[in-house]
Design a protein around this motif. Structure first.
Motif, PDB file in Angstrom:
ATOM      1  N   LEU C  12     -21.541  -4.465   3.492  1.00  0.00           N
ATOM      2  CA  LEU C  12     -22.708  -4.272   2.629  1.00  0.00           C
ATOM      3  C   LEU C  12     -22.481  -3.201   1.575  1.00  0.00           C
ATOM      4  N   VAL C  29     -32.247  -2.758  -0.771  1.00  0.00           N
ATOM      5  CA  VAL C  29     -32.923  -3.023   0.511  1.00  0.00           C
ATOM      6  C   VAL C  29     -34.335  -3.521   0.209  1.00  0.00           C
ATOM      7  N   ARG C 205     -36.762   2.033   6.110  1.00  0.00           N
ATOM      8  CA  ARG C 205     -35.834   0.909   6.083  1.00  0.00           C
ATOM      9  C   ARG C 205     -34.529   1.299   5.381  1.00  0.00           C
ATOM     10  N   ARG C 206     -34.646   2.082   4.312  1.00  0.00           N
ATOM     11  CA  ARG C 206     -33.428   2.527   3.614  1.00  0.00           C
ATOM     12  C   ARG C 206     -32.614   3.458   4.508  1.00  0.00           C
ATOM     13  N   SER C 208     -32.553   3.526   7.667  1.00  0.00           N
ATOM     14  CA  SER C 208     -31.950   2.737   8.743  1.00  0.00           C
ATOM     15  C   SER C 208     -30.647   2.106   8.259  1.00  0.00           C
ATOM     16  N   MET C 209     -30.678   1.519   7.072  1.00  0.00           N
ATOM     17  CA  MET C 209     -29.489   0.849   6.548  1.00  0.00           C
ATOM     18  C   MET C 209     -28.366   1.867   6.305  1.00  0.00           C
ATOM     19  N   ALA C 213     -24.799   1.724   8.201  1.00  0.00           N
ATOM     20  CA  ALA C 213     -23.578   1.571   7.409  1.00  0.00           C
ATOM     21  C   ALA C 213     -22.610   2.712   7.695  1.00  0.00           C
ATOM     22  N   ALA C 241     -34.472  -4.090   9.981  1.00  0.00           N
ATOM     23  CA  ALA C 241     -33.256  -3.585   9.328  1.00  0.00           C
ATOM     24  C   ALA C 241     -32.029  -3.899  10.190  1.00  0.00           C
ATOM     25  N   ASP C 244     -31.207  -7.535   9.697  1.00  0.00           N
ATOM     26  CA  ASP C 244     -30.556  -7.781   8.407  1.00  0.00           C
ATOM     27  C   ASP C 244     -29.110  -7.270   8.434  1.00  0.00           C
ATOM     28  N   PHE C 245     -28.921  -6.125   9.061  1.00  0.00           N
ATOM     29  CA  PHE C 245     -27.578  -5.539   9.117  1.00  0.00           C
ATOM     30  C   PHE C 245     -26.655  -6.444   9.934  1.00  0.00           C
TER      31      PHE C 245
END
Lengths: 489, 288, 320
Positions: C12, C29, C205-206, C208-209, C213, C241, C244-245
């Motif tokens: 990602l 995101v 959510r950001r 989390s991503m 990552a 999240a 999605d990840f």
């Protein structure tokens, strides 16, 4: 991109069955007509069965009103209007309606179960959506009964007289509330005909109104099918007709009334556009789309049945949608965990099946999740169509079932053009994170209700009704009183 | 004083207290005064609120305000309606107290009925007022522009001396219906209906602090209310001229809204609701 | 220093990792609508579970629990008692399983290790200047490696919320990556976002991503020291999240709501949200944990109520 979430087959995690007890409802074997404050046998001497669409069991027999019966009901309503209801001070009418609202709250679980038994909708919805809205609707209009002069400055608010009201089977008690509450608040009396597949909640409500001490004749309930409705519509002593149902019947009613002075409001079909922009809050949009089309098995005139997804996210969105579809629980409507219940009738099931077949023949691609359907009763799997064109029947005709047609668009102008390209205009949905775009879209969509970043929201304070062939007149809000007052027609 | 009734049983008498933050304290000052009927006979001793009681009441009202205003109109309407239900239930007590104040039984009952109906009338406004008093403004430009009323905040009310119950309800209901919270200084000469009313509130799902009722002397309490920097508006309908003048002078410090200056004690009007609101206008562009 | 990110997680990420490129990544995101999230959770909360599944669900909840004590007044004695409870939550009912882990401050790690020795219970330690995270990266890494040396099986680190909120994404990312590095193969890394300080679901959510990552094995809501701590809506946003990840990288990341989960009913609601969002593969202590100090006894009481049909009293359950 086509990766799926892993699963552990060994894990047993089951919700069902968690059945709402149906014993709370006490059904009569046979129901008469509710006229002048009493249940009475029909002049027609005829009764028809009403069944549970989830298992086809007989629930009760219900009287079939003929023209004589309708005449008696209208006379009772006229007498009640002239004997005092029409002239009663608003604050006294208000207190009757407040009482009814409170009694609906007290008996809400019983009424919810009854609604689910007779109509097939999930108990989760009748319990958490229909019944709270029914009580709220009476509560809201109760408060208007003594404030009409403030609602419409410059108008000397006077009731019309007797209102004839014909309602559909998708939200039986809620439609009753939408019809009766404003009519009574404005000082009218009513004769209401519930749909022939879902008469029981209206008849139970009639008993509740008596318990509330409502004077006889203010509310009359006549049961029956199309002929009963026609007799009511055509009766000479009815001052107003309010109809919710299909556009074709709405047109017949308008034709029948063409030569009369009766006032008319129509809340008819829809084929709502649900527009998803690429900057939408994606997971909530998925929920909105699911709710938009599968709420009440898609038996919703404002269902978001045409989905327009911006091309840049189309494939990703459709995949998410399919994944979410597979978690829907279809089955016993009385199970508290059921998301999608039974189709209301064999007739409606046939109509859905016919249109879905047409969709496949016209070349759209169909997707249905694997789910086991009960053996008896009327059922249809949640269904998606991709690759749909504007010219397909499934993009044009109202299906009134759990079937979603998915189309795509590239620019906002194109979305508006396609969304408006229909004879209907009841509702629309828009999903985007950009506020100014929501308002730009709302200005251009030809629909009576526009939901932005949400869908299928109802509130007694908020007017509801359509543009174009979706009908005229509004229900709900201050506007919902106008059709029941003199001097505004 | 007679200590035993004829039946030989000693009455259990009620202590008449203040109503602050959903509780019934005595005055922190330890003071009380005598409430008398229209003939001059002693009815009861009631708490005589002090400036510190008033300070506590304002603090409670301020704390309660945010949540009360955030409730849906429907929810507030149901709570007001519940007040009416409980008032009807206590109708006989109210009628007796109004009778002690000098009304004939028939007029006392009529006042109770009018007060209950008035509460019902305002309950209905909770989810309608902004539909009448708010509007979409047709501005010349690509903008969404809407004006809607919002509650002013904490409102002090000098309740009318008479009618003791209908006056209180008539001035209080329009204040709380939109989401304001209230500190009421009750009728000095007839405090008992206000105290019974506070007991009604206690059983009506009204959150603590939304309505606070102080019995005592308006002439003593009103200046503190007028000068209080955390009170947003004052209703003067029950204030005698000297008290009214003092409140107007004090109100200047934080530009309080003043209502009830024309002396109506039992007016029923949506414009009274409007008097305790602020109009907020929101602009938003419409475009791609 | 070159940034080593596990290659499977890099799918990602931008090719050159800079503050600007990470900001761009986070802008991609999807946004979250608060009203919609809360509606979805409210709807899932009406799911009701039948009796046999409920008993299973409660036992699973016990196995997923990180029994926690994070107080200034913690002592070896307190930790030993809590650890005994962790190993054998209900002395009268041997069918009740041990909890997943005990979660303690670094100084308590040796005592916890000693107390759980020979059992399946793991020892988790908070680190990186818990709970504020307001210290320089180097010292945080040193602290973590010391805790790993002591033998902790799991590290619960906090992100630098100040840095995240002021847009210093690289700093946050780099810190997680370095801490991950010293955890090595020995320790599992849970990254605490402290969602109660992030201000919006979009930011949750950001964050989390970003954490996933950078190498988080688990993402965790809260320290328990800030209100609100774990809530169902914030957990749903983090689970989305995680989903999605996974779909983008194939890497499975675990979830730990912590703080404020006190009743069996709450715990079951979290499991419903988990099951409906991520499905059965996450329904194990390997991929889901509850961080809680008082939840355990309520779950034990419910287990016994299901078994006996009698409502229970707290007097009959040990408090350690």
């Amino acid at each position: 991109m086509s990766r799926n979430l892993p699963a552990t087959p060994a894990l047993e995690w089951s919700y069902a069955p968690s059945r709402e007890a149906s014993e709370i409802v006490e059904l009569e074997r046979r129901y008469g007509l509710f006229i002048n404050g009493k249940f009475r046998a029909p002049a027609s001497k005829k009764y028809f069965p009403t069944i549970n669409p989830a298992n086809e069991d007989l629930l009760a027999e219900v009287a079939e009103a003929n023209a004589t019966d309708v005449g008696r009901a209208v006379k009772a309503a006229r007498d009640a209007f002239e004997d005092g209801w029409g002239e009663m001070p608003g604050k006294e009418r208000a207190k009757y309606l407040f009482r009814i609202a409170r009694m609906v709250q007290e008996r809400s679980r019983e009424l919810a179960v009854l609604e689910t038994l007779d109509g097939g909708k999930p108990i989760k919805e009748s319990r958490d959506v229909d019944l709270p809205l029914v009580a709220a609707h009476f509560f809201y209009y109760a408060g208007w009964a003594d404030k009409l002069e403030y609602a419409f400055p410059g108008l000397d608010p006077e009731p019309l007289g007797v209102a004839g009201q014909v309602i559909p089977w998708n939200f039986p008690l809620m439609m009753l509330a939408w019809k009766i509450a404003p009519a009574l608040a404005a000082g009218n009396t009513v004769v209401l005909k519930p749909a022939e597949t879902t008469p029981l909640s209206a008849l139970t409500f009639a008993g509740l109104a008596s318990e509330a001490g409502l004077p006889p004749g203010v509310i009359n309930i006549v049961t029956g099918a199309g002929a009963t409705g026609a007799a009511l519509v055509e009766h000479n002593d009815v001052d107003k007709i309010a109809f919710t149902g299909s556009t074709s019947v709405g047109k017949q009613i308008a034709t029948a009334l063409a030569g009369s002075k009766k006032r008319l409001t129509l809340e008819l079909g829809g084929k709502a556009a649900h527009v998803i922009f690429d900057d939408a809050p994606m997971d909530q949009a998925i929920e909105g789309v699911i709710n938009g089309i599968f709420f009440n098995q898609g038996h919703v005139c404002c269902a978001g049945s045409r989905l327009f997804v911006q091309e840049s996210i189309h494939d990703r969105f459709v995949e998410k949608l399919k994944r979410r579809l597979s978690t829907l629980r279809v089955g016993d409507p009385l199970d508290k965990n059921t998301d999608v219940g039974a189709i209301n009738s064999a007739e409606q099931l046939a109509r859905i099946s016919e249109l879905v077949e047409a969709g496949q023949q016209e070349g759209a691609e169909m997707y249905q999740p694997d789910c086991v359907l009960p053996r008896n009763g009327f059922w249809f799997r949640p269904t998606l169509f991709t690759g749909v064109s504007q010219s397909h029947r499934i993009a044009q005709e109202e299906i009134f079932g759990p079937v979603l047609s998915i189309l795509s668009f590239r620019t906002p102008e194109e979305a508006v053009e396609k969304a408006n390209n229909t004879p209907y205009g009841l509702s629309a949905g828009v999903w985007t994170s950009k506020g100014s775009r929501i308002l730009w879209m709302a200005d251009r969509l030809k629909a009576g209700v526009v939901w932005a970043n949400t869908y299928n929201k109802f509130d007694p304070a908020s007017p509801f009704g359509g543009y174009k062939e979706s009908g005229f007149g509004r229900e709900g809000g201050r506007h919902g009183l106008l059709p029941y007052l003199k001097g505004v027609g | 004083m007679v200590n035993q009734s004829r039946a030989g049983r000693l009455d259990v008498r009620k202590t008449y207290k203040l109503y602050i933050n959903g509780e019934f304290p005595r005055s922190e000052s330890g003071r009380s005064y005598v409430a008398r009927d229209s003939e001059g006979e002693v009815l009861a001793r009631v708490a005589r609120a002090s400036r510190k009681d008033l300070r506590e009441a304002v603090r409670a009202a301020r704390t309660a305000e945010e949540k009360w205003a955030a409730k849906s109109g429907y929810n507030r309407g149901q709570i007001l309606y519940r007040i009416a239900e409980m008032m009807e239930d206590r109708g006989a007590v109210f009628a007796e107290q109004l009778g002690d104040g000098g009304l004939t039984p028939a007029r006392a009952r009529a006042e109770v009925s009018a007060a209950v109906d008035r509460m019902v009338w305002y309950a209905g406004w909770a989810d309608k007022f902004s539909q009448i008093y708010g509007n979409l403004n047709p501005v010349a430009g690509p903008f969404f522009n809407i004006s809607a009323p919002e509650p002013t905040g904490v409102v002090g009310i000098i309740a009318p001396e008479t009618p003791a119950l209908l006056g209180l309800v008539s001035r209080l209901a329009p204040v709380i219906v939109t989401g304001n919270t209230a500190v009421v200084v009750s009728s000095e000469s007839q405090p008992l209906p206000a105290i019974t009313f506070s007991e009604v509130l206690e059983s009506s799902d009204v959150p603590p602090g939304v309505i606070n009722i102080l019995t005592g002397f308006p002439a003593e309490l009103a200046p503190w209310l007028a000068d209080h920097m955390d009170v947003n508006a004052v209703d003067l309908a029950g204030a005698v001229p000297e008290v009214g003048l003092r409140v107007r002078q004090g109100a200047v410090h934080n530009v309080k809204r003043l209502v009830g200056t024309d002396g109506y004690t039992d007016l029923q009007s949506p414009y009274l609701i409007a008097a305790f609101t602020e109009t907020k206008t929101v602009w938003h562009p419409k475009g791609l | 220093m070159a940034l080593a990110v596990a290659p499977d997680r890099a799918a990602l990420l931008p090719e050159r990792i800079t503050n600007a490129s990470l900001a761009g990544f986070l802008r991609s995101v999807p946004s979250t609508d608060e009203v919609g999230v809360e509606e979805r959770v409210a709807s899932l909360s009406t799911r009701s579970i039948k009796k046999d599944s409920k008993s299973e669900a409660l036992r699973l909840a016990v196995r997923m629990m990180d029994l926690t004590t994070l107080e200034g007044k913690d002592t070896p004695g307190k930790v030993a008692q809590m650890s005994a409870k962790a190993v054998r939550p209900d002395p009268t009912d041997p069918s009740v399983p041990s909890v997943a882990a005990v979660c303690v401050y670094p100084a308590m790690v040796p005592y916890a290790l000693e107390a759980v020795a020979g059992s399946s219970v793991k020892v988790a330690s908070v680190a990186t200047y818990f709970p504020s995270g307001q210290l320089d990266t180097k010292l945080k890494v040193t602290e973590t490696s010391r805790v790993v040396e002591m033998g902790a099986h799991e590290i619960d680190m906090v992100i630098d919320r100040g840095a995240f909120l002021s847009g210093e994404y690289f700093r946050v990312f780099d810190e997680i990556r370095r801490v991950r590095e010293v955890c090595g193969d020995q320790a599992h890394l849970k990254v605490i976002l402290e969602t109660g300080e992030l201000g919006s679901y979009d930011q949750v959510r950001r964050a989390s991503m970003l954490a996933m990552a950078a190498g988080a094995d688990f993402i965790k809501t809260s320290t328990g020291k800030v209100q609100p701590a774990a809530t169902l809506p914030v957990t749903l946003v983090m689970l989305e999240a995680i989903r999605d990840f996974y779909l983008a990288t194939g890497v499975q990341v675990g979830m730990k709501p912590a703080g404020g989960i006190r009743t069996s009913k709450d715990a079951i609601r979290y499991l419903v949200v988990l099951n409906e969002t991520l499905g059965s593969a996450w329904m194990t202590p390997d991929w889901f944990r509850f961080g809680a100090s008082t939840l355990l006894n309520d779950v034990l009481m419910q287990i016994r109520w299901l078994k006996t049909g009698r409502y229970q009293s707290a007097d009959y359950f040990t408090k350690d």
